[in-house]
Design a protein around this motif. Structure first.
Motif, PDB file in Angstrom:
ATOM      1  N   MET A  83      30.647  55.772  15.702  1.00 21.67           N
ATOM      2  CA  MET A  83      31.214  56.605  14.402  1.00 21.67           C
ATOM      3  C   MET A  83      30.490  57.389  13.451  1.00 21.67           C
ATOM      4  O   MET A  83      31.126  57.976  12.303  1.00 21.67           O
ATOM      5  N   LEU A  84      29.319  56.569  13.188  1.00 20.79           N
ATOM      6  CA  LEU A  84      29.078  57.603  12.289  1.00 20.79           C
ATOM      7  C   LEU A  84      27.749  58.667  12.565  1.00 20.79           C
ATOM      8  O   LEU A  84      27.766  59.616  11.538  1.00 20.79           O
ATOM      9  N   VAL A  85      28.259  59.698  13.990  1.00 16.12           N
ATOM     10  CA  VAL A  85      28.165  60.634  13.830  1.00 16.12           C
ATOM     11  C   VAL A  85      29.057  61.130  15.169  1.00 16.12           C
ATOM     12  O   VAL A  85      29.974  61.415  15.799  1.00 16.12           O
ATOM     13  N   SER A  86      29.027  62.827  14.472  1.00 12.62           N
ATOM     14  CA  SER A  86      30.437  63.664  14.805  1.00 12.62           C
ATOM     15  C   SER A  86      30.344  64.479  15.664  1.00 12.62           C
ATOM     16  O   SER A  86      28.881  64.470  16.216  1.00 12.62           O
ATOM     17  N   PRO A  87      31.746  64.383  16.684  1.00 12.28           N
ATOM     18  CA  PRO A  87      32.081  64.596  17.533  1.00 12.28           C
ATOM     19  C   PRO A  87      31.417  65.892  17.741  1.00 12.28           C
ATOM     20  O   PRO A  87      30.792  66.312  19.672  1.00 12.28           O
ATOM     21  N   GLN A  88      31.063  67.249  17.318  1.00 14.95           N
ATOM     22  CA  GLN A  88      29.918  68.565  17.794  1.00 14.95           C
ATOM     23  C   GLN A  88      28.304  67.841  18.169  1.00 14.95           C
ATOM     24  O   GLN A  88      27.609  68.498  19.364  1.00 14.95           O
ATOM     25  N   ASP A  89      28.133  66.819  17.872  1.00 13.73           N
ATOM     26  CA  ASP A  89      26.092  65.916  17.694  1.00 13.73           C
ATOM     27  C   ASP A  89      26.394  64.763  18.930  1.00 13.73           C
ATOM     28  O   ASP A  89      25.361  64.188  18.960  1.00 13.73           O
ATOM     29  N   ILE A  90      27.078  64.656  19.243  1.00 17.86           N
ATOM     30  CA  ILE A  90      27.093  63.391  20.709  1.00 17.86           C
ATOM     31  C   ILE A  90      27.520  63.468  21.817  1.00 17.86           C
ATOM     32  O   ILE A  90      27.463  62.547  22.164  1.00 17.86           O
ATOM     33  N   ARG A  91      26.979  64.858  22.201  1.00 18.49           N
ATOM     34  CA  ARG A  91      26.826  65.281  23.771  1.00 18.49           C
ATOM     35  C   ARG A  91      25.637  64.698  23.816  1.00 18.49           C
ATOM     36  O   ARG A  91      26.047  64.286  25.075  1.00 18.49           O
ATOM     37  N   TRP A  92      24.684  64.588  23.743  1.00 13.73           N
ATOM     38  CA  TRP A  92      23.472  63.943  23.870  1.00 13.73           C
ATOM     39  C   TRP A  92      24.142  62.408  24.628  1.00 13.73           C
ATOM     40  O   TRP A  92      23.549  61.896  25.483  1.00 13.73           O
ATOM     41  N   LEU A  93      25.221  61.539  24.176  1.00 16.77           N
ATOM     42  CA  LEU A  93      25.559  60.438  24.426  1.00 16.77           C
ATOM     43  C   LEU A  93      25.957  60.720  26.095  1.00 16.77           C
ATOM     44  O   LEU A  93      25.832  59.943  27.599  1.00 16.77           O
ATOM     45  N   PHE A  94      26.738  61.822  26.506  1.00 13.77           N
ATOM     46  CA  PHE A  94      27.450  62.143  27.521  1.00 13.77           C
ATOM     47  C   PHE A  94      26.233  62.512  28.251  1.00 13.77           C
ATOM     48  O   PHE A  94      27.104  62.247  29.495  1.00 13.77           O
ATOM     49  N   VAL A  95      25.539  63.570  28.465  1.00 14.70           N
ATOM     50  CA  VAL A  95      23.758  63.541  28.540  1.00 14.70           C
ATOM     51  C   VAL A  95      23.786  62.676  29.298  1.00 14.70           C
ATOM     52  O   VAL A  95      23.677  62.557  30.387  1.00 14.70           O
ATOM     53  N   ALA A  96      23.195  62.065  28.746  1.00 16.07           N
ATOM     54  CA  ALA A  96      22.597  60.098  28.953  1.00 16.07           C
ATOM     55  C   ALA A  96      23.548  59.530  30.433  1.00 16.07           C
ATOM     56  O   ALA A  96      22.774  58.834  30.973  1.00 16.07           O
ATOM     57  N   LYS A  97      24.510  59.541  29.776  1.00 15.57           N
ATOM     58  CA  LYS A  97      25.863  58.153  30.722  1.00 15.57           C
ATOM     59  C   LYS A  97      25.586  59.544  32.434  1.00 15.57           C
ATOM     60  O   LYS A  97      25.667  58.724  33.298  1.00 15.57           O
ATOM     61  N   ALA A  98      25.758  61.193  32.152  1.00 16.89           N
ATOM     62  CA  ALA A  98      25.927  61.681  33.441  1.00 16.89           C
ATOM     63  C   ALA A  98      24.347  61.233  34.071  1.00 16.89           C
ATOM     64  O   ALA A  98      24.193  61.045  35.618  1.00 16.89           O
ATOM     65  N   LEU A  99      23.536  61.028  33.352  1.00 17.41           N
ATOM     66  CA  LEU A  99      22.070  60.602  34.329  1.00 17.41           C
ATOM     67  C   LEU A  99      22.314  58.902  34.843  1.00 17.41           C
ATOM     68  O   LEU A  99      21.722  58.896  35.698  1.00 17.41           O
ATOM     69  N   ILE A 100      22.519  58.662  33.591  1.00 19.07           N
ATOM     70  CA  ILE A 100      22.582  57.277  33.818  1.00 19.07           C
ATOM     71  C   ILE A 100      23.022  56.300  35.208  1.00 19.07           C
ATOM     72  O   ILE A 100      22.473  55.526  36.062  1.00 19.07           O
ATOM     73  N   VAL A 101      24.127  56.335  34.832  1.00 17.33           N
ATOM     74  CA  VAL A 101      25.336  55.589  35.484  1.00 17.33           C
ATOM     75  C   VAL A 101      24.796  55.681  36.350  1.00 17.33           C
ATOM     76  O   VAL A 101      25.326  55.037  38.077  1.00 17.33           O
ATOM     77  N   PRO A 102      25.353  57.259  36.906  1.00 18.54           N
ATOM     78  CA  PRO A 102      25.175  57.762  38.074  1.00 18.54           C
ATOM     79  C   PRO A 102      24.245  57.360  39.105  1.00 18.54           C
ATOM     80  O   PRO A 102      24.512  56.724  40.561  1.00 18.54           O
ATOM     81  N   VAL A 103      23.089  57.055  39.152  1.00 18.40           N
ATOM     82  CA  VAL A 103      22.032  56.473  39.528  1.00 18.40           C
ATOM     83  C   VAL A 103      22.501  55.332  39.999  1.00 18.40           C
ATOM     84  O   VAL A 103      22.186  54.039  40.829  1.00 18.40           O
ATOM     85  N   ALA A 104      22.684  53.681  38.727  1.00 20.32           N
ATOM     86  CA  ALA A 104      23.438  52.920  38.650  1.00 20.32           C
ATOM     87  C   ALA A 104      24.016  52.412  40.066  1.00 20.32           C
ATOM     88  O   ALA A 104      24.044  51.535  40.794  1.00 20.32           O
ATOM     89  N   TRP A 105      24.944  53.360  40.100  1.00 26.24           N
ATOM     90  CA  TRP A 105      26.152  53.235  41.450  1.00 26.24           C
ATOM     91  C   TRP A 105      26.251  52.680  42.198  1.00 26.24           C
ATOM     92  O   TRP A 105      26.056  52.354  43.406  1.00 26.24           O
ATOM     93  N   LEU A 106      25.144  54.228  42.622  1.00 22.53           N
ATOM     94  CA  LEU A 106      24.324  54.992  43.890  1.00 22.53           C
ATOM     95  C   LEU A 106      23.160  53.509  44.524  1.00 22.53           C
ATOM     96  O   LEU A 106      23.182  53.575  46.022  1.00 22.53           O
ATOM     97  N   ALA A 107      22.719  53.409  43.515  1.00 22.58           N
ATOM     98  CA  ALA A 107      21.881  51.850  43.906  1.00 22.58           C
ATOM     99  C   ALA A 107      22.394  50.482  44.172  1.00 22.58           C
ATOM    100  O   ALA A 107      22.428  49.958  45.039  1.00 22.58           O
ATOM    101  N   MET A 108      23.726  50.025  43.349  1.00 23.89           N
ATOM    102  CA  MET A 108      24.108  49.316  43.506  1.00 23.89           C
ATOM    103  C   MET A 108      25.458  49.741  45.213  1.00 23.89           C
ATOM    104  O   MET A 108      24.857  48.642  46.346  1.00 23.89           O
ATOM    105  N   LEU A 109      25.354  50.639  45.743  1.00 21.09           N
ATOM    106  CA  LEU A 109      25.832  51.071  46.601  1.00 21.09           C
ATOM    107  C   LEU A 109      24.889  50.840  47.345  1.00 21.09           C
ATOM    108  O   LEU A 109      25.076  50.256  48.617  1.00 21.09           O
ATOM    109  N   ILE A 110      23.655  50.932  47.378  1.00 22.21           N
ATOM    110  CA  ILE A 110      23.248  51.049  48.508  1.00 22.21           C
ATOM    111  C   ILE A 110      22.431  49.085  48.629  1.00 22.21           C
ATOM    112  O   ILE A 110      22.060  49.224  49.814  1.00 22.21           O
TER     113      ILE A 110
END
Length: 357
Positions: free
Chosen positions: A1-28
């Motif tokens: 809530m304290l971060v402007s929508p224009q500046d919140i891209r870093w959160l989704f970049v981190a999510k796109a990099l970290i979360v799929p790795v966790a999913w694939l690790a659980m599948l393996i």
């Protein structure tokens, strides 16, 4: 809530990099623990005939409900894109990602049944059974990041945008997100929704009663009043509002409360009629999903396909009434784009050619 929508891209970049790795690790992990050749999927449906077909449709409807919020609020994010081509990647990514997520969920849950003799459909409950504390920590961290990113995109920012339209004098994006956090985080008791898989699926189906018709109207014609201080982006240049206005829209007027898209006291009766025709028929099924003791007869089957029913009925009713009884003030020979974009492209139009009344 304290971060402007224009500046919140870093959160989704981190999510796109970290979360799929966790999913694939659980599948393996699932394939290593219980190889597919030893009986991977241990549970099978006991339904047959029409009951199986309706159960399949109900599950499909619940899956649509899970992503139907993003289907109607994606403009809250595409408005920040540099051009319309930025969204094309979704055509390739979304089907693959959603299918992979669904398969991983089924596979890992099936492994949980074999290893722990319990149906642990919530991945966090499954992770809680692990002996490796480091693995459990990183997997939980990934799911926490996924939950945060999903709520920001699907709930927090979208709700805040809608609230700014309802009361722009009193509510901005940050205040709207605070209201959403209070209502969605506590007042609506979301932990009750997650108490069981059946309750969660019923809630997802309930979403579709309203969001299906909304999506149908938007696909048919998304011209509506939207008050916003944001600048107009080039992504509107080749925007296609397919069935009614066929891309010939007045973009600046969409941000004017008393512009050409005000219709009748701010209401487009064609859209209201589409909602009336598509939402009430699925209400009995919604009521029964909340209280199974209520008997509604065959109406429950309509609720099983609420999103598809609402989408089709609303789009047909809205498109038909808009073409038979057109709001002539909203139809133009050529699209009108913001002067800033026209100047940049050296395509300034003469005032006489800007609209057809």
């Amino acid at each position: 809530m304290l971060v402007s929508p224009q500046d919140i891209r870093w959160l989704f970049v981190a999510k796109a990099l970290i979360v799929p790795v966790a999913w694939l690790a659980m599948l393996i992990w699932a394939f290593v623990k219980v190889p597919a050749t030893s009986g991977f999927f241990v549970q099978h449906s006991t339904l047959t005939g029409s009951r199986l077909s309706w159960a399949w449709l109900s599950s499909l409807n619940a899956a649509l409900g899970l992503y139907s919020t993003l289907a109607v609020n994606i403009p809250d994010f595409t408005r920040y894109a540099k051009d319309e081509r930025a969204q094309y990647v979704q055509l390739a990514i979304i089907p693959v990602a959603f299918t992979l997520c669904g398969f991983i969920g089924m596979a890992v849950t099936s492994v949980g049944i074999v290893l722990y003799n319990r149906v642990l459909w919530d991945p966090l409950h499954l992770v809680d059974q692990w002996d490796n504390r480091a693995a459990a920590f990183f997997a939980s961290l990934a799911f926490a990041l996924a939950t945060l990113g999903t709520n920001v995109s699907a709930n927090s920012l979208s709700a805040a945008n809608d609230m700014t339209v309802l009361a722009p004098r009193y509510i901005n994006l940050r205040r709207g997100q605070v209201i959403c956090a209070i209502l969605g985080g506590w007042a609506l008791c979301p932990w009750e929704i997650l108490a069981s898989a059946q309750g969660f699926l019923s809630f997802m189906n309930g979403y579709t009663v309203f969001l299906g018709p909304f999506a149908g109207i938007m696909v048919s014609d998304v011209c509506h009043v939207h008050v916003s201080p944001l600048r107009f982006y080039p992504s509107f240049r080749r925007a296609q509002y397919w069935l009614v206005h066929r891309g010939k829209v007045d973009v600046p007027a969409m941000y004017q409360p008393h512009g050409r898209y005000r219709y009748t006291y701010g209401f487009n009766w064609r859209a209201v009629l589409a909602i009336i025709m598509s939402v009430p028929p699925t209400f009995p099924g919604l009521i029964r999903s909340i209280n199974p003791k209520i008997k509604i007869g065959g109406a429950e089957f309509l609720f099983d396909v609420a999103w598809m029913f609402g989408f089709c009925v609303a789009s047909i009713v809205y498109s038909t009434t808009s073409l038979l009884f057109p709001a002539r003030r909203t139809f133009m020979e050529q699209p009108i784009i913001s002067d800033e974009i026209l100047d940049d492209a050296n395509e300034v139009e003469k005032p006489s050619n800007r609209s057809l009344t």
